[in-house]
Motif scaffolding. Structure first.
Motif, short mmCIF file in Angstrom:
data_model
loop_
_atom_site.label_atom_id
_atom_site.label_comp_id
_atom_site.label_asym_id
_atom_site.label_seq_id
_atom_site.Cartn_x
_atom_site.Cartn_y
_atom_site.Cartn_z
N ILE A 1 -99.32 19.86 52.23
CA ILE A 1 -98.04 20.10 51.58
C ILE A 1 -98.27 20.59 50.16
O ILE A 1 -99.35 20.41 49.58
CB ILE A 1 -97.16 18.83 51.57
N ASP B 1 -93.82 19.07 47.46
CA ASP B 1 -94.03 18.28 48.68
C ASP B 1 -93.54 18.98 49.95
O ASP B 1 -93.39 18.34 50.99
CB ASP B 1 -93.34 16.90 48.59
N SER B 2 -93.29 20.27 49.92
CA SER B 2 -92.85 20.98 51.12
C SER B 2 -94.05 21.30 52.00
O SER B 2 -95.13 21.65 51.49
CB SER B 2 -92.12 22.26 50.74
N PRO B 3 -93.92 21.17 53.33
CA PRO B 3 -95.03 21.49 54.22
C PRO B 3 -95.42 22.97 54.11
O PRO B 3 -94.56 23.84 54.09
CB PRO B 3 -94.48 21.18 55.62
N PRO C 1 -95.01 26.22 59.11
CA PRO C 1 -93.73 25.59 59.49
C PRO C 1 -92.66 26.60 59.83
O PRO C 1 -91.68 26.26 60.50
CB PRO C 1 -93.36 24.78 58.24
N SER D 1 -100.92 15.65 53.69
CA SER D 1 -99.74 14.81 53.95
C SER D 1 -100.16 13.50 54.61
O SER D 1 -101.05 13.46 55.46
CB SER D 1 -98.76 15.56 54.85
N ASP E 1 -97.41 11.62 55.61
CA ASP E 1 -96.11 11.32 56.22
C ASP E 1 -96.11 11.84 57.66
O ASP E 1 -96.16 13.04 57.90
CB ASP E 1 -95.00 11.99 55.42
N SER F 1 -93.81 12.09 59.73
CA SER F 1 -92.65 12.89 60.09
C SER F 1 -92.87 14.39 59.83
O SER F 1 -92.14 15.23 60.36
CB SER F 1 -91.41 12.42 59.32
N ASP F 2 -93.88 14.74 59.03
CA ASP F 2 -94.16 16.15 58.75
C ASP F 2 -94.64 16.90 59.99
O ASP F 2 -94.59 18.13 60.04
CB ASP F 2 -95.20 16.28 57.63
N TYR G 1 -92.43 19.56 61.70
CA TYR G 1 -92.38 20.97 61.28
C TYR G 1 -93.36 21.83 62.08
O TYR G 1 -93.28 23.06 62.04
CB TYR G 1 -92.74 21.09 59.79
#
Length: 266
Positions: free
Chosen positions: A45, A50-52, A64, A115, A117, A119-120, A123
């Motif tokens: 990210i 913090d964007s993938p 993504p 990352s 996370d 949940s990423d 994407y």
């Protein structure tokens, strides 16, 4: 005498150079840094927002953006190589287990962090790229008047499964390839029930008129009636690179004897 010795000496030097060249070994192919490749596995990210940005999985990098193709990659001597529509390279500034810094095509420093996370992964759900195109059948009939007869002109734009990869750059300045589908165009001219001309056009029919790089990324989108005159019936074939202002118009002319000619329209 001195000249004689000089000639002998020069000959010996030349033979030595030839011998050296013969003994040179071909350059060995550069080896991948497998440890660096292993460290790159996972989702990365942007360190700024913090964007993938990308996911490295096996030998491929995924994006993504649902319209972007995954690309094969290698890491060799502190350089990241991506093999998409073209091969691009990015100088790696720093790489650790949780940090990846490289220079993009503009020379800007891109900072990515790994990352943590789960949940990423949503994407990068491994769906096939979304193909951008009209993907619809277009039919068009036109009756035109020639010098001594009326002509029935028929155009049918047919969607195909021929893939066209258009290169662009994402927010990080990395080259990505978006997938589109090309069309074919059936074009026919009749005088009553008699066929004067008929052909299924593909964009390759226009390759001598377009620059090679644009040709690879262009889509044949339509053929539109232009005019009739003493030389024949004139249509415009429309070719363009998707989502850009780059487009070409080719004048497709058919004489009243059924002879085809083409040129770039002014």
């Amino acid at each position: 005498m001195r000249m004689k010795y000089f000639i002998v000496f020069a000959a010996l030097v030349l033979m030595g150079c030839v011998s050296c060249k013969r003994s040179e070994k071909p350059a060995e192919p550069r080896q991948e840094d497998l440890q660096a490749k292993k460290m790159l596995q996972g989702i990365w990210i942007s360190a700024d927002d913090d964007s993938p940005v990308l996911m490295a999985k096996g030998d491929s990098i995924f994006y993504p953006d649902s319209t972007s193709m995954p690309v094969a990659y290698k890491i060799i001597s502190d350089t990241l190589f991506l093999s998409g529509a073209t091969e691009t390279s990015y100088a790696i500034e720093r790489q650790t287990e949780h940090l990846f810094q490289f220079r993009n095509q503009n020379g800007d420093l891109v900072r990515l962090v790994k990352s943590e996370d789960a949940s990423d992964f949503s994407y990068f759900d491994s769906k096939p790229p979304v193909v951008l195109n009209q993907r619809r059948l277009i039919k068009r009939d036109t009756i035109v008047a020639g010098p001594s007869a009326r002509y029935h002109c028929y155009v049918q734009v047919n969607p195909t499964t021929y893939k066209v990869i258009k290169t662009s750059y994402n927010d990080e300045g990395m080259e990505v390839g978006n997938v589109y589908y090309d069309n074919t165009v059936h074009f026919a001219i009749f005088i009553g029930a008699q066929r004067l001309y008929s052909h299924d056009f593909r964009k390759q029919d226009f390759q001598k008129l377009l620059p090679m790089l644009d040709m690879k990324q262009a889509i044949l989108s339509d053929m539109e009636f232009e005019k009739t005159d003493e030389s024949g019936i004139h249509y415009h074939a429309l070719l363009g690179i998707p989502d850009t202002a780059t487009s070409y118009m080719v004048e497709v002319s058919v004489s009243y004897q059924g002879k085809l000619s083409m040129k770039l329209a002014e």
